[in-house]
Design a protein around this motif. Structure first.
Motif, mmCIF file in Angstrom:
data_model
loop_
_atom_site.group_PDB
_atom_site.id
_atom_site.type_symbol
_atom_site.label_atom_id
_atom_site.label_comp_id
_atom_site.label_asym_id
_atom_site.label_seq_id
_atom_site.Cartn_x
_atom_site.Cartn_y
_atom_site.Cartn_z
ATOM 1 N N PHE A 278 -0.323 71.785 15.063
ATOM 2 C CA PHE A 278 -0.907 72.537 16.170
ATOM 3 C C PHE A 278 -1.935 73.553 15.667
ATOM 4 O O PHE A 278 -3.067 73.589 16.150
ATOM 5 C CB PHE A 278 0.183 73.256 16.982
ATOM 6 C CG PHE A 278 -0.390 74.193 17.997
ATOM 7 C CD1 PHE A 278 -0.849 73.713 19.216
ATOM 8 C CD2 PHE A 278 -0.506 75.550 17.737
ATOM 9 C CE1 PHE A 278 -1.413 74.580 20.151
ATOM 10 C CE2 PHE A 278 -1.058 76.419 18.660
ATOM 11 C CZ PHE A 278 -1.512 75.926 19.870
ATOM 12 N N TYR A 279 -1.551 74.370 14.708
ATOM 13 C CA TYR A 279 -2.464 75.411 14.233
ATOM 14 C C TYR A 279 -3.655 74.811 13.496
ATOM 15 O O TYR A 279 -4.775 75.318 13.610
ATOM 16 C CB TYR A 279 -1.729 76.464 13.412
ATOM 17 C CG TYR A 279 -0.897 77.345 14.308
ATOM 18 C CD1 TYR A 279 -1.510 78.201 15.219
ATOM 19 C CD2 TYR A 279 0.487 77.297 14.301
ATOM 20 C CE1 TYR A 279 -0.768 78.988 16.084
ATOM 21 C CE2 TYR A 279 1.236 78.086 15.160
ATOM 22 C CZ TYR A 279 0.608 78.920 16.052
ATOM 23 O OH TYR A 279 1.345 79.696 16.921
ATOM 24 N N ALA A 280 -3.464 73.729 12.767
ATOM 25 C CA ALA A 280 -4.593 73.058 12.115
ATOM 26 C C ALA A 280 -5.588 72.569 13.169
ATOM 27 O O ALA A 280 -6.804 72.759 13.026
ATOM 28 C CB ALA A 280 -4.099 71.900 11.253
ATOM 29 N N GLU B 170 -8.231 85.554 24.948
ATOM 30 C CA GLU B 170 -9.106 85.525 26.114
ATOM 31 C C GLU B 170 -8.749 84.331 26.991
ATOM 32 O O GLU B 170 -8.195 83.342 26.506
ATOM 33 C CB GLU B 170 -10.563 85.424 25.658
ATOM 34 C CG GLU B 170 -10.995 86.603 24.800
ATOM 35 C CD GLU B 170 -12.363 86.408 24.178
ATOM 36 O OE1 GLU B 170 -13.095 85.473 24.583
ATOM 37 O OE2 GLU B 170 -12.698 87.199 23.273
ATOM 38 N N ALA B 171 -9.091 84.417 28.252
ATOM 39 C CA ALA B 171 -8.767 83.333 29.191
ATOM 40 C C ALA B 171 -9.316 81.994 28.705
ATOM 41 O O ALA B 171 -8.648 80.956 28.838
ATOM 42 C CB ALA B 171 -9.290 83.677 30.581
ATOM 43 N N SER B 172 -10.500 81.997 28.115
ATOM 44 C CA SER B 172 -11.108 80.747 27.649
ATOM 45 C C SER B 172 -10.320 80.095 26.508
ATOM 46 O O SER B 172 -10.414 78.876 26.301
ATOM 47 C CB SER B 172 -12.546 80.997 27.192
ATOM 48 O OG SER B 172 -12.565 81.890 26.086
ATOM 49 N N HIS B 173 -9.541 80.868 25.794
ATOM 50 C CA HIS B 173 -8.756 80.320 24.682
ATOM 51 C C HIS B 173 -7.675 79.353 25.159
ATOM 52 O O HIS B 173 -7.243 78.484 24.393
ATOM 53 C CB HIS B 173 -8.096 81.444 23.876
ATOM 54 C CG HIS B 173 -9.073 82.324 23.179
ATOM 55 N ND1 HIS B 173 -8.776 83.629 22.845
ATOM 56 C CD2 HIS B 173 -10.341 82.118 22.749
ATOM 57 C CE1 HIS B 173 -9.810 84.173 22.247
ATOM 58 N NE2 HIS B 173 -10.775 83.278 22.178
ATOM 59 N N TYR B 174 -7.241 79.507 26.397
ATOM 60 C CA TYR B 174 -6.169 78.646 26.905
ATOM 61 C C TYR B 174 -6.585 77.175 26.921
ATOM 62 O O TYR B 174 -5.749 76.297 26.702
ATOM 63 C CB TYR B 174 -5.712 79.109 28.289
ATOM 64 C CG TYR B 174 -4.851 80.346 28.235
ATOM 65 C CD1 TYR B 174 -3.462 80.251 28.192
ATOM 66 C CD2 TYR B 174 -5.411 81.615 28.207
ATOM 67 C CE1 TYR B 174 -2.656 81.377 28.135
ATOM 68 C CE2 TYR B 174 -4.621 82.756 28.151
ATOM 69 C CZ TYR B 174 -3.248 82.638 28.117
ATOM 70 O OH TYR B 174 -2.454 83.756 28.050
ATOM 71 N N ASN B 175 -7.873 76.893 27.172
ATOM 72 C CA ASN B 175 -8.342 75.506 27.148
ATOM 73 C C ASN B 175 -8.232 74.929 25.746
ATOM 74 O O ASN B 175 -7.819 73.782 25.564
ATOM 75 C CB ASN B 175 -9.788 75.408 27.640
ATOM 76 C CG ASN B 175 -9.913 75.685 29.116
ATOM 77 O OD1 ASN B 175 -8.988 75.456 29.893
ATOM 78 N ND2 ASN B 175 -11.050 76.199 29.518
ATOM 79 N N THR B 176 -8.590 75.716 24.757
ATOM 80 C CA THR B 176 -8.513 75.267 23.366
ATOM 81 C C THR B 176 -7.066 75.033 22.960
ATOM 82 O O THR B 176 -6.748 74.043 22.300
ATOM 83 C CB THR B 176 -9.173 76.301 22.433
ATOM 84 O OG1 THR B 176 -10.472 76.620 22.943
ATOM 85 C CG2 THR B 176 -9.300 75.768 21.026
ATOM 86 N N VAL B 177 -6.198 75.934 23.368
ATOM 87 C CA VAL B 177 -4.766 75.784 23.068
ATOM 88 C C VAL B 177 -4.226 74.507 23.708
ATOM 89 O O VAL B 177 -3.468 73.758 23.084
ATOM 90 C CB VAL B 177 -3.974 77.028 23.528
ATOM 91 C CG1 VAL B 177 -2.469 76.769 23.485
ATOM 92 C CG2 VAL B 177 -4.338 78.226 22.666
ATOM 93 N N GLY B 178 -4.626 74.243 24.941
ATOM 94 C CA GLY B 178 -4.183 73.028 25.625
ATOM 95 C C GLY B 178 -4.628 71.773 24.891
ATOM 96 O O GLY B 178 -3.843 70.827 24.713
ATOM 97 N N ALA B 179 -5.877 71.763 24.436
ATOM 98 C CA ALA B 179 -6.379 70.609 23.684
ATOM 99 C C ALA B 179 -5.622 70.444 22.368
ATOM 100 O O ALA B 179 -5.278 69.328 21.976
ATOM 101 C CB ALA B 179 -7.880 70.774 23.430
ATOM 102 N N ALA B 180 -5.346 71.557 21.692
ATOM 103 C CA ALA B 180 -4.594 71.500 20.433
ATOM 104 C C ALA B 180 -3.166 71.010 20.680
ATOM 105 O O ALA B 180 -2.621 70.237 19.889
ATOM 106 C CB ALA B 180 -4.584 72.864 19.751
ATOM 107 N N LEU B 181 -2.579 71.447 21.785
ATOM 108 C CA LEU B 181 -1.217 71.010 22.117
ATOM 109 C C LEU B 181 -1.177 69.511 22.366
ATOM 110 O O LEU B 181 -0.319 68.807 21.825
ATOM 111 C CB LEU B 181 -0.695 71.772 23.339
ATOM 112 C CG LEU B 181 0.674 71.347 23.856
ATOM 113 C CD1 LEU B 181 1.762 71.578 22.807
ATOM 114 C CD2 LEU B 181 1.014 72.092 25.139
ATOM 115 N N LEU B 182 -2.104 69.004 23.166
ATOM 116 C CA LEU B 182 -2.126 67.566 23.445
ATOM 117 C C LEU B 182 -2.382 66.768 22.164
ATOM 118 O O LEU B 182 -1.758 65.730 21.944
ATOM 119 C CB LEU B 182 -3.176 67.234 24.499
ATOM 120 C CG LEU B 182 -2.878 67.744 25.913
ATOM 121 C CD1 LEU B 182 -4.021 67.415 26.857
ATOM 122 C CD2 LEU B 182 -1.565 67.178 26.449
#
Length: 137
Positions: free
Chosen positions: A27-29, A90-102
Motif C-alpha cells: 500500500f505505502y509503496a 488534504e481532501a484530494s489525497h483521498y483519491n490517491t489513497v483509494g487508488a493505492a488501496l485498490l
C-alpha cells in the motif's frame, strides 16, 4: 449499501488479513509511487513505517467489520477524518489513497480480485472517504 457489497468486501478482506504486513508495505509503496509528495507525511524510519502499517491494517479491519453496523461506523469515520487534518491530509489525497488501496488489493488477492470485488471496494472506500472528507473539511 447493498448486502452483497458488504459481503464481498468483508470476505475479500479476510483473505488479505494473513498477509497484512506485506499488504501494508505494498500500500505505502503504491501510495508514494502515485504521489511522492505524500512521503513526508509519514515516518521516515523503517520501524516506524511498520507501526504505521499495523495501524493502517487495524483501522481497515475495524472499518470493514463496521460495515455491518453503519450507524456506529459513521461517527468513527468522522472522527478519523478530522484527525487526518491534523496530519496535513488534504481532501484530494483521498483519491490517491483509494487508488493505492485498490492496487494493493489487486496485488494481494490476485485472481480473486474480480471486477465485482473491485467495484465493491471502490463503492465502500468512496462512501467512507466521503464521510471523512465531509466531517473534516
Amino acid at each position: 449499501m447493498e448486502a452483497k457489497t458488504v459481503t464481498l468486501v468483508q470476505e475479500s478482506f479476510e483473505k488479505v488479513k494473513p498477509i497484512a504486513p506485506q499488504a501494508a508495505e505494498i500500500f505505502y509503496a503504491k501510495l508514494f509511487e502515485l504521489d511522492p509528495q505524500l512521503k513526508p507525511l509519514f515516518p521516515s524510519s523503517g520501524e516506524a513505517m511498520k507501526v504505521q502499517g499495523n495501524k493502517l491494517m487495524s483501522m481497515l479491519a475495524a472499518a470493514v467489520a463496521g460495515l455491518s453496523n453503519l450507524e456506529a461506523l459513521i461517527p468513527i469515520l468522522q472522527d478519523l477524518g478530522k484527525r487526518h487534518v491534523e496530519y496535513k491530509v488534504e481532501a484530494s489525497h483521498y483519491n490517491t489513497v483509494g487508488a493505492a488501496l485498490l492496487g494493493t488489493l489487486e496485488a494481494g488477492l490476485g485472481e480473486e480480485f474480480t471486477i465485482d470485488v473491485k467495484n465493491a471496494w471502490a463503492e465502500v472506500y468512496t462512501s467512507m472517504s466521503d464521510v471523512m472528507i465531509e466531517a473534516a473539511y
